[in-house]
Design an enzyme around this catalytic site. Sequence first.
Site, PDB file in Angstrom:
ATOM      1  N   LYS A  79      15.495 -87.173 -28.775  1.00  0.00           N
ATOM      2  CA  LYS A  79      14.533 -87.007 -29.779  1.00  0.00           C
ATOM      3  C   LYS A  79      15.444 -86.447 -30.935  1.00  0.00           C
ATOM      4  O   LYS A  79      16.184 -85.384 -30.654  1.00  0.00           O
ATOM      5  CB  LYS A  79      13.587 -85.949 -29.482  1.00  0.00           C
ATOM      6  CG  LYS A  79      12.411 -85.549 -30.247  1.00  0.00           C
ATOM      7  CD  LYS A  79      11.186 -84.827 -29.661  1.00  0.00           C
ATOM      8  CE  LYS A  79      10.104 -84.698 -30.880  1.00  0.00           C
ATOM      9  NZ  LYS A  79       8.997 -83.882 -30.430  1.00  0.00           N
ATOM     10  N   SER A 159       4.236 -85.394 -31.147  1.00  0.00           N
ATOM     11  CA  SER A 159       5.203 -85.699 -32.297  1.00  0.00           C
ATOM     12  C   SER A 159       6.527 -86.423 -31.634  1.00  0.00           C
ATOM     13  O   SER A 159       7.175 -87.275 -32.418  1.00  0.00           O
ATOM     14  CB  SER A 159       5.903 -84.482 -32.766  1.00  0.00           C
ATOM     15  OG  SER A 159       6.488 -83.707 -31.799  1.00  0.00           O
ATOM     16  N   SER A 183       3.070 -82.663 -27.662  1.00  0.00           N
ATOM     17  CA  SER A 183       3.825 -83.517 -28.116  1.00  0.00           C
ATOM     18  C   SER A 183       4.590 -84.238 -27.120  1.00  0.00           C
ATOM     19  O   SER A 183       5.356 -85.087 -27.391  1.00  0.00           O
ATOM     20  CB  SER A 183       4.760 -82.883 -29.439  1.00  0.00           C
ATOM     21  OG  SER A 183       4.214 -82.686 -30.510  1.00  0.00           O
TER      22      SER A 183
END
Length: 493
Positions: A79, A159, A183
């Site tokens: 990420k 997210s 998330s």
Amino acid sequence: MTDLTRLTISEARERLRGKEITASELTDAYLGAIEQANPALNAYVTVTPDQASAMAKASDEKLAKGEGGALEGIPLGVKDLFGTEGVHTQAASHILDGFKPRYESTVTANLWADGAVMLGKLNMDEFAMGSSNETSHYGPVINPWRAKGSNKQLVPGGSSGGSAAAVAGFLCAGATATDTGGSIRQPAAFTGTVGIKPTYGRCSRWGIVAYASSLDQAGPIARDVRDAAILLKSMASVDDKDTTSVDLPVPDYEAALGRSVKGMKVGIPKEYRVDGMAREIEDLWQKGIAWLKDAGAEIVEVSLPHTRYALPTYYIISPAEASSNLARYDGVRYGLRAPGKDIVEMYENTRAAGFGKEVKRRVMIGTYVLSAGYYDAYYIRAQKVRTLIKKDFDDVFSAGVDVILTPATPSAAFGIADQEMTADPVKMYLNDVFTVTVNMAGLPGIAVPAGLDGNGLPLGLQLIGKPFEEETLFQTAHVIEQAAGRFQPEKWW
């Protein structure tokens, strides 16, 4: 030979150790898949083929000598919130343009030490603020899943949408992710993958771009429960550079799989039956209850009375912490710099140009609730409610409940640029209704795929555990996974 990108981490691990395949072959297969699919899915913001090939070659040398680490030769996506030395790290924000840190986050350093291979950096909501991966400076990620008979593009959740889409779309064997209010678990549920948010302090936050420091926690997204257990074992550690990380031994999470849940007490919180919840979500929940009951668990109704205050409390505390954390992005030391006639105007112009709409909204909310005259009325009160939310869980667990079962999301994945969602931020925030309580209380939570809705889209169930009892979550999630089966999208990309 089967498509190497379809192997789970545990399957790839066995083949690599048995010298049936090489790390270079596996890595090349993923790099080829990324090249072909990323234009359609937009899961990666940066691909690192040279680094990946070099890491894979080093893994092959170790494996040839029988010296491989726990993740030797396994290709992973990272990420864009995790600092990776010398590699693009922008939290998917324009304000961090061109930033390449001179340090490595502790979590990724742990993975590389165990032999994992970095494929690149994954797309996400800007500064991890979003539930659909539509706030990224690099554009939205597209969910590999589509509804039956439809070509409509769907969100992968947020997210960590890039992480979830890359895992579901076979563009990495597993991925790092972070969870501040859902998330990891919400995108996992939207993409038919497994995502675990560990207990606060289980993984070091050092080197991860901060959103809300008292809520943020790193964890993995993987294709099945076993892979998530393997990844978390490598990611978790104590860290002198993060004083909130906890000095407890990291168990062998994989060893918990296959253990019986007979006699385990599973709590079903009545407050999670929210108004307007889709019938399919309720049916799925009942299925999960039945699977655990059939496996010998005892089902008990529990009460978490302050759950209804969790969402407004979260949307006071997290923006307040974000307002403080994001003050460092000023155009002076790194990233974007927009010129101005003096330093104040330069700050203003840089932030106006660098931050997206949702980040600006949350910073403004956070600054407001921390301002003189409102601090006591909002922030202090929210912290008191947070204590009550944590006490609800403490009371349930002290009464003998081992794990809590809830839905992971109030619906399946919705459309990109969904008018109803984009026009009303509160409606978007409601996607986190089942997940934020876990962050508020610092507890571990796992989302596991449990079925498909009427349109053929994945739905997930969530298990919430006691602090640092992730083993119980893996053990219970494995029972659900065995009963539900695994789900993969039909390839269109």
